[in-house]
Design a protein around this motif. Structure first.
Motif, PDB file in Angstrom:
ATOM      1  N   GLU A  49       0.264   4.102   8.441  1.00  0.00           N
ATOM      2  CA  GLU A  49       0.506   3.380   7.198  1.00  0.00           C
ATOM      3  C   GLU A  49       0.080   4.160   5.956  1.00  0.00           C
ATOM      4  O   GLU A  49       0.298   3.700   4.840  1.00  0.00           O
ATOM      5  CB  GLU A  49      -0.237   2.040   7.204  1.00  0.00           C
ATOM      6  CG  GLU A  49       0.084   1.141   8.370  1.00  0.00           C
ATOM      7  CD  GLU A  49      -0.723   1.486   9.629  1.00  0.00           C
ATOM      8  OE1 GLU A  49      -1.671   2.286   9.528  1.00  0.00           O
ATOM      9  OE2 GLU A  49      -0.378   0.955  10.703  1.00  0.00           O
ATOM     10  N   SER A  50      -0.553   5.351   6.144  1.00  0.00           N
ATOM     11  CA  SER A  50      -1.043   6.068   4.975  1.00  0.00           C
ATOM     12  C   SER A  50      -1.504   7.471   5.373  1.00  0.00           C
ATOM     13  O   SER A  50      -1.790   7.737   6.547  1.00  0.00           O
ATOM     14  CB  SER A  50      -2.222   5.321   4.339  1.00  0.00           C
ATOM     15  OG  SER A  50      -3.331   5.282   5.227  1.00  0.00           O
ATOM     16  N   ASN A 107      -2.619  11.065  -1.967  1.00  0.00           N
ATOM     17  CA  ASN A 107      -2.838   9.777  -1.294  1.00  0.00           C
ATOM     18  C   ASN A 107      -1.520   9.029  -1.270  1.00  0.00           C
ATOM     19  O   ASN A 107      -0.877   8.858  -2.320  1.00  0.00           O
ATOM     20  CB  ASN A 107      -3.900   8.948  -2.022  1.00  0.00           C
ATOM     21  CG  ASN A 107      -5.298   9.454  -1.764  1.00  0.00           C
ATOM     22  OD1 ASN A 107      -5.903   9.147  -0.744  1.00  0.00           O
ATOM     23  ND2 ASN A 107      -5.817  10.254  -2.684  1.00  0.00           N
ATOM     24  N   GLN A 124       0.749   5.638   0.583  1.00  0.00           N
ATOM     25  CA  GLN A 124       0.798   4.403   1.351  1.00  0.00           C
ATOM     26  C   GLN A 124       2.233   4.173   1.803  1.00  0.00           C
ATOM     27  O   GLN A 124       3.174   4.383   1.030  1.00  0.00           O
ATOM     28  CB  GLN A 124       0.329   3.215   0.504  1.00  0.00           C
ATOM     29  CG  GLN A 124      -1.089   3.333  -0.042  1.00  0.00           C
ATOM     30  CD  GLN A 124      -2.145   3.224   1.035  1.00  0.00           C
ATOM     31  OE1 GLN A 124      -1.981   2.470   2.001  1.00  0.00           O
ATOM     32  NE2 GLN A 124      -3.227   3.991   0.894  1.00  0.00           N
ATOM     33  N   TYR A 125       2.412   3.709   3.054  1.00  0.00           N
ATOM     34  CA  TYR A 125       3.733   3.443   3.614  1.00  0.00           C
ATOM     35  C   TYR A 125       3.893   1.946   3.878  1.00  0.00           C
ATOM     36  O   TYR A 125       2.942   1.274   4.289  1.00  0.00           O
ATOM     37  CB  TYR A 125       3.924   4.191   4.936  1.00  0.00           C
ATOM     38  CG  TYR A 125       3.591   5.662   4.881  1.00  0.00           C
ATOM     39  CD1 TYR A 125       3.887   6.446   3.772  1.00  0.00           C
ATOM     40  CD2 TYR A 125       2.958   6.278   5.965  1.00  0.00           C
ATOM     41  CE1 TYR A 125       3.586   7.797   3.737  1.00  0.00           C
ATOM     42  CE2 TYR A 125       2.652   7.632   5.943  1.00  0.00           C
ATOM     43  CZ  TYR A 125       2.958   8.389   4.831  1.00  0.00           C
ATOM     44  OH  TYR A 125       2.646   9.726   4.804  1.00  0.00           O
ATOM     45  N   SER A 126       5.103   1.451   3.683  1.00  0.00           N
ATOM     46  CA  SER A 126       5.375   0.026   3.925  1.00  0.00           C
ATOM     47  C   SER A 126       6.798  -0.148   4.437  1.00  0.00           C
ATOM     48  O   SER A 126       7.623   0.767   4.351  1.00  0.00           O
ATOM     49  CB  SER A 126       5.179  -0.795   2.646  1.00  0.00           C
ATOM     50  OG  SER A 126       6.059  -0.364   1.622  1.00  0.00           O
ATOM     51  N   GLY A 149       2.679   6.882  -3.936  1.00  0.00           N
ATOM     52  CA  GLY A 149       1.587   7.841  -3.950  1.00  0.00           C
ATOM     53  C   GLY A 149       1.816   8.977  -4.914  1.00  0.00           C
ATOM     54  O   GLY A 149       2.856   9.067  -5.580  1.00  0.00           O
TER      55      GLY A 149
END
Length: 320
Positions: A94-95, A110, A112-114, A153
């Motif tokens: 997820e990141s 940095n 973040q995945y969604s 990110g």
């Protein structure tokens, strides 16, 4: 039970740090929301006469690459999920957090995945390799961790920061002894229509003191992947190249899947040979692709994609 868990969860570390002539690497691809920036980062482990862990980086805008080397003991992992740490960087499903530094590159980021899209699983097909997932002697194994996802990110390279908000990402991996002798591979999820992700891979596969040319591929539209592979009745109708453009045509039942890839902007990455990262390959994250899906002659999808990941070797075309 632990072995079966690994087969159904290719994203986790498949090997053992006690092995020799072994590699494992995860490929995280990122494209910015505007499509003007792209990069991939590859954390991994090489167990050989030169054992070490590593993180590779390739900038899709200029082909510049970096290889960040670490001792084996700096490779730390969770055995039950994708959660790796190498040096000061961390990689999860997820990141990711990047903290990479060598003489030429200082990289921090940095992400973040969604809305992660996953491949369907079954007993006969626990991953993209189908029933071959159960064969313990494959030279190179392949897993698709995320077919497609959104990302947010920022990436900072040598003090220059790039915004990746509203971007698209993709995660896959390889593990085993060596990369194939010859292959072609492409992935793209930046088309003129959203929620489309396409991957094709054709390779020469050692098999019982001989070999066969096998393939795995998918196209996902609106979060619904369709797999075309050697093990599920699909066939390659043609693989050819003209100039910088390579075309692959696959058919499964009445569905024809065509990809045309025009290579652009490649850089050099290290690749495994008997576990050692001593091979050199060319990879692009700036190639253009045309994809077409037809059923009984009716167009289901056609579209042009940018920022495609692309690798090929000359020899793969000699088998067609």
């Amino acid at each position: 039970m632990r072995l079966l868990y690994k087969i159904f969860h290719p994203e986790v570390f498949q090997g053992s740090l006690k092995r020799k002539k072994y590699f494992e690497g995860w490929y995280f691809k990122h494209v910015s929301g505007s499509g003007d920036k792209a990069f991939a980062v590859i954390p991994g482990i090489s167990l050989s006469d030169d054992s070490h862990s590593f993180v590779q980086f390739i900038d899709g805008t200029n082909g510049k690459t970096g290889y960040f080397r670490y001792p084996v003991y700096e490779f730390r992992y969770d055995p039950f999920k994708l959660d790796l740490s190498i040096g000061s960087s961390r990689f999860r499903q997820e990141s990711i957090q990047l903290d990479l530094d060598n003489e030429e590159l200082k990289i921090k980021g940095n992400f973040q995945y969604s809305d992660i899209v996953k491949l369907p699983k079954s007993i006969l097909s626990p991953g993209i390799m189908g029933w071959y997932s159960y064969v313990p002697t494959m030279e190179c194994n392949h897993g698709v961790v995320s077919v497609d996802h959104k990302l947010t990110g920022r990436l900072n390279i040598n003090g220059n920061e790039s915004d990746y908000d509203n971007g698209r990402g993709y995660i896959e991996k390889d593990w085993g002894i060596s990369f194939p002798e010859s292959w072609i591979w492409m992935h793209c999820n930046n088309f003129d229509r959203e929620q489309v992700s396409a991957m094709v891979s054709v390779a020469k596969i050692p098999w019982r003191k001989s070999f066969f040319v096998g393939f795995i591929s998918f196209i996902s539209i609106d979060g619904k992947p369709e797999i075309f592979a050697s093990y599920n009745g699909a066939k390659i109708l043609s693989l050819k190249r003209s100039g910088r453009t390579s075309e692959l045509v696959i058919k499964k039942r009445d569905i024809t899947y065509t990809t045309r890839i025009t290579g652009k902007g490649s850089g050099f990455l290290k690749a495994p040979m008997e576990g050692s990262m001593k091979n050199i390959i060319k990879e692009s994250i700036d190639s253009d692709v045309y994809v077409e899906l037809k059923e009984s002659g009716k167009i289901l999808f056609r579209g042009n994609g940018i920022r495609a990941g692309f690798e090929e070797t000359d020899k793969i075309f000699t088998y067609f």
